[in-house]
Design an enzyme around this catalytic site. Structure first.
Site, PDB file in Angstrom:
ATOM      1  N   GLU A 150      39.052 130.564  43.776  1.00  0.00           N
ATOM      2  CA  GLU A 150      37.959 129.721  44.257  1.00  0.00           C
ATOM      3  C   GLU A 150      38.444 128.666  45.254  1.00  0.00           C
ATOM      4  OE1 GLU A 150      35.811 128.145  40.895  1.00  0.00           O
ATOM      5  OE2 GLU A 150      34.702 130.006  40.673  1.00  0.00           O
ATOM      6  N   GLU A 306      33.596 136.532  38.010  1.00  0.00           N
ATOM      7  CA  GLU A 306      33.465 135.623  36.873  1.00  0.00           C
ATOM      8  C   GLU A 306      31.996 135.385  36.567  1.00  0.00           C
ATOM      9  OE1 GLU A 306      35.255 131.779  37.239  1.00  0.00           O
ATOM     10  OE2 GLU A 306      37.105 132.560  38.074  1.00  0.00           O
TER      11      GLU A 306
HETATM   12  C1  GAL Z   1      35.376 128.829  37.788  1.00  0.00           C
HETATM   13  C2  GAL Z   1      36.879 128.961  37.753  1.00  0.00           C
HETATM   14  C3  GAL Z   1      37.393 129.355  36.390  1.00  0.00           C
HETATM   15  C4  GAL Z   1      36.712 128.556  35.324  1.00  0.00           C
HETATM   16  C5  GAL Z   1      35.230 128.768  35.430  1.00  0.00           C
HETATM   17  C6  GAL Z   1      34.436 128.056  34.377  1.00  0.00           C
HETATM   18  O1  GAL Z   1      35.023 127.879  38.722  1.00  0.00           O
HETATM   19  O2  GAL Z   1      37.318 129.895  38.697  1.00  0.00           O
HETATM   20  O3  GAL Z   1      38.791 129.141  36.355  1.00  0.00           O
HETATM   21  O4  GAL Z   1      37.031 127.219  35.479  1.00  0.00           O
HETATM   22  O5  GAL Z   1      34.791 128.311  36.667  1.00  0.00           O
HETATM   23  O6  GAL Z   1      33.060 128.279  34.537  1.00  0.00           O
END
Ligand code: GAL
Length: 677
Positions: A150, A306
């Site tokens: 990110e 994610e």
């Molecule tokens: C994203 C990040 C992850 C985790 C996740 C939590 O922004 O890439 O490492 O922090 O959010 O929602």
């Protein structure tokens, strides 16, 4: 296919085994097999464990882990581990820490504490990536590379001296000489003329509005500075493994990074998506984000890298996904082009800032939890969808989006700062008013497939192009849009478009100068509305209101479809239509209420011949993916009630194996994936 090493729909998540003693790993891989997990992202935050002190490496644990994954048939999306530098970097190189606009240094102790322009960070990160690439280039578990994490999420710009020097080099590349920079930045205004390069700074906190072109260039530079980091890592990985796909995970409509530019440099687009389960518009927002990801990759498959199984921990109040939501939203991503569904994260942390963020494996007794049951079910579902690999979406409508315009539109010192491109995910009120959402939502509700496109892209595949507030327009984009309409396309443009050039200088010759002829009108001036202020619009069916903005339009050939009801500009056109060449151009000179916008947009789609794949009741999403004669229809019920959907022909339900004809019943939050016969 995302990676030839996983010739299936990808399923898995971020795996952070360094948070656990090794005996837990055996349990992890057992559960991964049970859930049909085939890919995990490893090492994203492992820098401190891989290089505990400068030039002292410890790869033993990662060797053992990758071997274990391989023995269990789970592949690795191996990260470059550069997202969070170890504390020693800040100790040895305090100048590598980022600095805010106000001069505040951001210290270690969280993550992403590096200045994108820092030489020390760049050198150390490249060193680590080189080691990782060398060591694992031939490992049989390696299926793809995950660069950093990110980019820009917490620190998207830095105002330190190293960044200032880097910014100047970037400006020298762009402008060549100071005269051109002075011209582009309009420095004749407020005595801002620069006589030497070293007088130029990032737009640090200043007494009042900073020079708008300086701000715009700093945004461009900041996106490019992070892109350089990505390119460096990618170059190292490509050198070691020329065939291995490389990605870095995006964050949807993330304003700081020009994702068109970024996506062009990725092998695979991947995205992190956390819709708010308590937001009634979550399915719309999510669909819009998924359409963006597909579009960024030119229609190629992308990975949902994610999402959460149940809940995040970073909103003020973190509502859970109700039973069924996670599956439905995952299938929505697949419907809209994803060929991988992954989570943050595999096993829920015991310590640290994310211990209350749900994961695929919850804190205790996974087998007893509903979230694990849902994780297993989704794994089973996705396993049945290999037949859709390679099938693509088919949109006939494009919504234009350009980061340069987004940045310029939302700079300060405008007629109204309430005009926003995209509402932040916590902002409900902002959603209704944000220009992208207000034109996307009616199309989503009508199930009209939509791509996003850059204003300079080839628009010939589309019947209708929607142009929300294209305030900043380059000459190339202006020509492109004029050509599109002249050649027979339909176009719908909304207010405050075509106002400035790429330097944020007003295009003189009557607003919107480059589109005046195409739209058949001239805008004399703008009337921003106060908070809560509304006007009426007359014309079309029923009575309607509008808010936010009114253009004072003088038609020059355009037909008036609706006009303003009140105020000193009562009777002046609010909505117009003009034929131009072989095409037609509509103009919305205000922000009408949602009902009007919906009827209007849906009418324009119908006239242009852009349709939904199937007629369904409201709350049901239908999306088609096609490859040759394979046609796959996704039917997703976002509603609280069961619905009946009338199918147009026989189909095979890929999730249940049943033949379907006639009426298909979907339970609340139910989904069907149908292979049409
Ligand atoms: C994203 C990040 C992850 C985790 C996740 C939590 O922004 O890439 O490492 O922090 O959010 O929602």
């Amino acid at each position: 296919m995302i990676t030839p090493k996983v010739p299936h729909v990808i399923y898995g998540g971020d795996y952070n085994p360094e948070q656990w003693p090794e005996p837990v790993w055996a349990e992890d891989v057992r559960l991964m097999r049970e859930a049909n997990v085939n890919l995990v992202s490893v090492g994203i935050f492992s820098w401190a464990k891989l290089e505990p002190q400068p030039d002292e490496y410890d790869f033993g644990w990662l060797d053992r882990l990758l071997d274990l994954l391989h023995e269990n048939g789970v592949m690795a999306n191996l990260a470059t581990a550069t997202a969070s530098p170890p504390p020693w970097l800040a100790r040895l190189h305090p100048e590598s820490l980022p600095v805010t606009k106000d001069g505040v240094v951001l210290h270690p102790g969280a993550r992403q504490h590096y200045c994108p322009s820092s030489a020390a960070y760049r050198e150390r990160a490249a060193g680590l990536v080189g080691r990782i690439a060398d060591r694992y280039r031939g490992h049989p578990a390696l299926a793809m590379w995950h660069v950093n994490n990110e980019y820009g999420c917490h620190v998207s710009e830095c105002y330190c001296d190293a960044s200032a020097a880097h910014f100047r080099r970037w400006l020298e590349d762009r402008y060549g000489d100071l005269e051109r920079l002075n011209e582009a930045w309009g420095t004749a205004f407020w005595s801002q003329r620069y006589g030497r390069w070293d007088e130029i700074l990032p737009p640090r906190s200043a007494p009042t509005f900073a020079n708008p072109t300086q701000q715009l260039d700093f945004r461009r530079f900041s996106s490019d500075a992070l892109l350089e980091l990505y390119e460096t890592e990618k170059g190292i990985l490509r050198g070691a493994t020329p065939e291995m796909p490389i990605t870095t995970n995006f964050m949807g409509f993330f304003k700081p990074l020009d994702y068109w530019k970024w996506a062009a440099r990725e092998d695979v687009v991947s995205d992190d998506s956390y819709p708010d389960p308590s937001d009634p518009d979550a399915p719309v927002r999510a669909a819009m984000q998924r359409d963006l990801m597909r579009s960024l990759g030119g229609g190629d498959p992308w990975v949902l890298m994610e999402q959460t199984t149940v809940r995040v921990n970073w909103r003020q109040r973190n509502a859970p996904k109700r039973p069924g939501m996670m599956r439905l939203w995952s299938l929505q991503a697949v419907a809209r082009g994803a060929e991988g569904v992954m989570f943050f994260q595999w096993r829920q942390s015991k310590a640290g800032a994310e211990k209350f963020h749900s994961a695929m494996v919850p804190h205790s007794e996974p087998e007893e939890s509903r979230s694990w049951q849902e994780v297993k079910r989704l794994g089973e579902d996705l396993r049945k969808l290999d037949g859709l690999l390679g099938a693509r979406g088919e949109a006939e409508v494009a919504i234009l989006l350009d980061w340069n315009n987004w940045w310029a539109l939302e700079l300060d010192a405008k007629p109204s700062t309430a005009v926003r491109m995209v509402a932040p995910s916590h902002s409900r009120a902002g959603f209704a008013r944000s220009v992208l959402h207000s034109c996307y939502k009616p199309l989503f509700e009508a199930n009209v497939p939509v791509d996003f496109a850059h204003p300079e892209a080839d628009l010939s595949p589309y019947k209708l192009v929607v142009v929300p507030n294209l305030y900043l327009v380059t000459d190339g984009a202006a020509d492109n849009l004029n050509r599109f309409v002249r050649d027979g396309g339909s176009l719908l443009m909304s207010f405050f478009s075509g106002v400035v050039d790429e330097n944020d200088h007003v295009r003189l010759g009557g607003y919107p100068a480059p589109f005046r002829e195409m739209l058949g009108l001239r805008i004399e001036d703008f009337v921003p509305m106060a908070e809560g202020e509304e006007n009426g619009i007359v014309g079309g069916e029923g009575s309607h209101t509008c808010d936010l903005w009114a253009d004072l339009i003088h038609p020059e050939g355009a037909e008036t479809l609706a006009s303003f009801a009140e105020g000193f500009y009562a009777g002046m056109p609010a909505v117009t239509r003009n034929t131009f060449g072989n095409g037609v151009a509509y103009y919305l000179g205000t922000h009408p209420d949602a009902r009007y916008t919906k009827a209007f947009l849906q009418g324009v789609c119908a006239e242009a011949g852009a349709q939904a794949p199937l007629r369904v009741s409201s709350g049901v999403e239908v999306v088609r993916r096609r490859a040759g004669d394979v046609s796959i229809l996704f039917v997703l019920n976002h509603g609280e009630e069961a619905v009946d959907v009338e199918l147009e022909g026989p189909a095979l339900d890929l999730l249940t194996g049943a033949e379907r004809v006639g009426t298909l019943r979907l339970e609340p939050l139910g989904a069907a994936v149908l292979r049409e016969q």
